[in-house]
Design a protein around this motif. Structure first.
Motif, short mmCIF file in Angstrom:
data_model
loop_
_atom_site.label_atom_id
_atom_site.label_comp_id
_atom_site.label_asym_id
_atom_site.label_seq_id
_atom_site.Cartn_x
_atom_site.Cartn_y
_atom_site.Cartn_z
N ASN A 142 0.87 -1.18 0.00
CA ASN A 142 0.00 0.00 0.00
C ASN A 142 0.91 1.23 0.00
O ASN A 142 1.72 1.40 0.92
N PRO A 143 0.80 2.10 -1.01
CA PRO A 143 1.68 3.26 -1.08
C PRO A 143 1.29 4.40 -0.14
O PRO A 143 1.94 5.45 -0.14
N GLY A 144 0.24 4.23 0.67
CA GLY A 144 -0.23 5.33 1.51
C GLY A 144 -1.08 6.27 0.68
O GLY A 144 -1.62 5.91 -0.35
N SER A 145 -1.21 7.50 1.13
CA SER A 145 -2.03 8.51 0.43
C SER A 145 -1.18 9.71 0.06
O SER A 145 -0.37 10.17 0.87
N VAL A 146 -1.41 10.22 -1.16
CA VAL A 146 -0.68 11.42 -1.58
C VAL A 146 -1.29 12.69 -1.00
O VAL A 146 -0.64 13.73 -0.96
N ALA A 147 -2.55 12.63 -0.54
CA ALA A 147 -3.24 13.85 -0.10
C ALA A 147 -3.66 13.84 1.37
O ALA A 147 -3.61 14.88 2.02
N LEU A 148 -4.12 12.71 1.86
CA LEU A 148 -4.66 12.63 3.21
C LEU A 148 -4.04 11.46 3.97
O LEU A 148 -4.73 10.49 4.31
N PRO A 149 -2.73 11.51 4.26
CA PRO A 149 -2.09 10.40 4.94
C PRO A 149 -2.63 10.24 6.36
O PRO A 149 -3.09 11.20 6.97
N LYS A 150 -2.59 9.01 6.84
CA LYS A 150 -3.06 8.70 8.20
C LYS A 150 -1.99 7.93 8.94
O LYS A 150 -0.98 7.53 8.38
N GLY A 151 -2.20 7.74 10.22
CA GLY A 151 -1.29 6.95 11.04
C GLY A 151 0.03 7.64 11.33
O GLY A 151 1.01 6.99 11.68
N GLY A 152 0.08 8.96 11.18
CA GLY A 152 1.31 9.69 11.45
C GLY A 152 2.33 9.63 10.33
O GLY A 152 3.46 10.12 10.48
N PHE A 153 1.96 9.04 9.20
CA PHE A 153 2.87 8.94 8.07
C PHE A 153 2.78 10.18 7.19
O PHE A 153 1.74 10.83 7.14
N PRO A 154 3.85 10.50 6.47
CA PRO A 154 3.78 11.61 5.52
C PRO A 154 3.02 11.19 4.26
O PRO A 154 2.81 10.00 4.01
N ALA A 155 2.63 12.16 3.45
CA ALA A 155 2.06 11.87 2.13
C ALA A 155 3.09 11.05 1.37
O ALA A 155 4.30 11.30 1.45
N SER A 156 2.60 10.05 0.61
CA SER A 156 3.54 9.13 -0.03
C SER A 156 2.94 8.50 -1.28
O SER A 156 1.74 8.55 -1.51
N TYR A 157 3.82 7.91 -2.07
CA TYR A 157 3.46 7.15 -3.26
C TYR A 157 4.35 5.92 -3.31
O TYR A 157 5.25 5.75 -2.47
N GLY A 158 4.13 5.05 -4.28
CA GLY A 158 4.93 3.84 -4.40
C GLY A 158 5.64 3.75 -5.73
O GLY A 158 5.21 4.33 -6.72
N VAL A 159 6.73 2.99 -5.74
CA VAL A 159 7.52 2.76 -6.94
C VAL A 159 7.92 1.28 -6.98
O VAL A 159 8.34 0.72 -5.97
N LEU A 160 7.77 0.68 -8.16
CA LEU A 160 8.31 -0.65 -8.41
C LEU A 160 9.45 -0.49 -9.40
O LEU A 160 9.26 -0.01 -10.51
N GLU A 161 10.65 -0.88 -8.95
CA GLU A 161 11.83 -0.81 -9.81
C GLU A 161 12.80 -1.90 -9.38
O GLU A 161 13.04 -2.07 -8.17
N ASP A 162 13.34 -2.62 -10.34
CA ASP A 162 14.31 -3.68 -10.06
C ASP A 162 13.81 -4.67 -9.01
O ASP A 162 14.53 -5.03 -8.07
N LYS A 163 12.56 -5.07 -9.14
CA LYS A 163 11.92 -6.08 -8.28
C LYS A 163 11.79 -5.64 -6.82
O LYS A 163 11.59 -6.47 -5.93
N ILE A 164 11.87 -4.34 -6.57
CA ILE A 164 11.68 -3.80 -5.23
C ILE A 164 10.51 -2.83 -5.27
O ILE A 164 10.47 -1.90 -6.09
N LEU A 165 9.53 -3.03 -4.37
CA LEU A 165 8.43 -2.09 -4.17
C LEU A 165 8.79 -1.18 -3.01
O LEU A 165 9.11 -1.67 -1.92
#
Length: 183
Positions: A142-165
């Protein structure tokens, strides 16, 4: 192939602009949107610079590079503004030896799994909380949320590159969490 994942924009123009700038800089082939694109939803506060029509306009510039699924806050009216399909509850992205099952998270999640095979990857949003780990015989991401993050996490997104998420912070471009896919 490099992929970028984003969830829960919820109509935030600020978050959309930051996401698209990160996508442009990333070199990713596809931007995979995990639902809840335009509407903030009744349980969420109004996001920063709430402008759903402008968010649609900005995303439409990338329509030929977007794979999207429908979130619980997305509607047929939203589809009327978007030039790429968002009404499917799930999509699959097939890599050479790995299937990535993409969904919003309100229908399918680690607690309510779709029928997947050993080493498949479940990518979902909905919770607004980043998650990257192997759960039993599959990878949950789960990449989290780009606009309304929860759980004390920053806004975030995800990347898949070289078999690593990786979950990446929008603020500092730092990795928050990561997990390897098997193949």
């Amino acid at each position: 192939m490099k992929l970028m994942f984003a969830a829960d924009i919820h109509g935030s123009l600020t978050a959309t602009q930051r996401l698209l700038a990160a996508f442009d800089a990333s070199g990713a082939t596809w931007l995979v949107l995990l639902g809840d694109l335009l509407y903030h939803g009744p349980r969420n506060p109004l996001p920063d610079e709430y402008q759903p029509a402008e968010v649609a306009s900005q995303l439409n510039h990338y329509a030929d590079r977007i794979i999207a699924v429908r979130g619980n806050c997305d509607s047929e009216v939203d589809q009327m503004l978007l030039e790429f399909p968002i009404t499917a509850p799930w999509q699959q992205i097939l890599l050479e030896k790995t299937r990535i099952f993409v969904t919003h998270g309100h229908l399918f999640s680690p607690a309510s799994r779709p029928p997947l095979c050993h080493d498949d990857v479940l990518v979902y949003g909905h919770t607004h909380v980043p998650h990257a780990e192997r759960v039993d015989d599959m990878v949950c991401f789960n990449p989290g949320s780009v606009a309304l993050p929860k759980g004390g996490f920053p806004a975030s997104y995800g990347v898949l590159e070289d078999k690593i998420l990786r979950v990446v912070s929008m603020e500092a471009s730092e990795t928050i969490a990561q997990v390897a896919i098997s193949h």
